[in-house]
Enzyme design. Sequence first.
Site, PDB file in Angstrom:
ATOM      1  N   SER A 151       0.817  -1.213   0.000  1.00 60.85           N
ATOM      2  CA  SER A 151       0.000   0.000   0.000  1.00 60.85           C
ATOM      3  C   SER A 151       0.851   1.263   0.000  1.00 60.85           C
ATOM      4  CB  SER A 151      -0.916   0.017   1.228  1.00 60.85           C
ATOM      5  OG  SER A 151      -1.822  -1.060   1.171  1.00 60.85           O
TER       6      SER A 151
HETATM    7  N1  SAH Z   1      -1.417  -4.701   3.996  1.00 57.41           N
HETATM    8  C1  SAH Z   1      -0.574  -4.745   2.804  1.00 57.41           C
HETATM    9  C2  SAH Z   1      -1.348  -4.579   1.527  1.00 57.41           C
HETATM   10  C3  SAH Z   1      -2.268  -5.685   1.349  1.00 57.41           C
HETATM   11  S1  SAH Z   1      -2.814  -5.927  -0.326  1.00 57.41           S
HETATM   12  C4  SAH Z   1       0.541  -3.733   2.909  1.00 57.41           C
HETATM   13  O1  SAH Z   1       1.006  -3.478   3.996  1.00 57.41           O
HETATM   14  O2  SAH Z   1       1.027  -3.207   1.926  1.00 57.41           O
HETATM   15  C5  SAH Z   1      -4.240  -6.907   0.052  1.00 57.41           C
HETATM   16  C6  SAH Z   1      -3.954  -8.293   0.535  1.00 57.41           C
HETATM   17  O3  SAH Z   1      -5.208  -8.869   0.908  1.00 57.41           O
HETATM   18  C7  SAH Z   1      -3.354  -9.196  -0.515  1.00 57.41           C
HETATM   19  O4  SAH Z   1      -2.188  -9.790  -0.034  1.00 57.41           O
HETATM   20  C8  SAH Z   1      -4.461 -10.243  -0.763  1.00 57.41           C
HETATM   21  O5  SAH Z   1      -3.966 -11.526  -1.090  1.00 57.41           O
HETATM   22  C9  SAH Z   1      -5.190 -10.236   0.575  1.00 57.41           C
HETATM   23  N2  SAH Z   1      -6.567 -10.736   0.540  1.00 57.41           N
HETATM   24  C10 SAH Z   1      -7.487 -10.595  -0.433  1.00 57.41           C
HETATM   25  N3  SAH Z   1      -8.638 -11.194  -0.084  1.00 57.41           N
HETATM   26  C11 SAH Z   1      -8.451 -11.732   1.157  1.00 57.41           C
HETATM   27  C12 SAH Z   1      -9.268 -12.468   2.062  1.00 57.41           C
HETATM   28  N4  SAH Z   1     -10.536 -12.809   1.748  1.00 57.41           N
HETATM   29  N5  SAH Z   1      -8.743 -12.847   3.243  1.00 57.41           N
HETATM   30  C13 SAH Z   1      -7.452 -12.531   3.569  1.00 57.41           C
HETATM   31  N6  SAH Z   1      -6.634 -11.828   2.755  1.00 57.41           N
HETATM   32  C14 SAH Z   1      -7.121 -11.432   1.567  1.00 57.41           C
END
Ligand code: SAH
Length: 221
Positions: free
Chosen positions: A68
């Site tokens: 992010s």
């Molecule tokens: N928090 C991260 C960004 C996360 S991107 C940072 O610090 O940069 C979003 C993440 O959510 C991805 O890794 C994706 O695989 C995960 N994700 C998507 N759907 C999900 C679900 N239903 N349960 C858990 N994780 C999920």
Amino acid sequence: MTDSIDSLVAEIESEYGIVAERIGKDKPDPRVLAALRGVPREAFVPADRRAEAYANRPLPIGFGQTISQPFIVAVMSDMLALTSESRVLEIGTGCGYQTAFLARLAGQVFTVEILAELSAAAKERLAGQGVSNVEFRVGDGRQGWPEHGPYDAIIVTAAAMGEIPPALLDQLKPGGRMVVPTGTSMLAQELVLMTKEEGGRIAKRNLFPVAFVPLVKARRA
Ligand code: SAH
């Protein structure tokens, strides 16, 4: 201008000015700024993107996912009003950058990621940085992690399309806060702060538009 942690902090401080009315504060909490300076973002981005680690934008991390934007990580962390006693649930571990922020700001962090490879890499990365107050789980975060709840704070780092998963609201303590991107598409998302009042009523505040990858329902092939 070369990207550096100082230029990133300055940019984030000025962006707080822009969203001040929407979020109800005009500068980052000092503890959030300390996390921004203390978490080495270059360790969370792919080796070939290290030169961009302190640019204020998201970057690809593989598997179609991203790390992010630092401004968003700062605001989301700030909105949770964490203390060193807080128990926090994070949905979407990804590379673990946001997780590392939470680990500095809260007492105990529980983080759920649907992609096993990302969860394992984040776990190893944080262990390598000496972070010891995080527990990792691979699974569908829309169910939360009831065994460790209820939580003082919940942060969802993928967009809830349509409804906010009810299990997450159930696992929030009275007085607890949750930040979650919500919307109908990548181009129509809003970051939302939900507060559970002591009586259980949910108060909702729309913060500002965001663009997150969606929360997925099942593991993709
Ligand atoms: N928090 C991260 C960004 C996360 S991107 C940072 O610090 O940069 C979003 C993440 O959510 C991805 O890794 C994706 O695989 C995960 N994700 C998507 N759907 C999900 C679900 N239903 N349960 C858990 N994780 C999920």
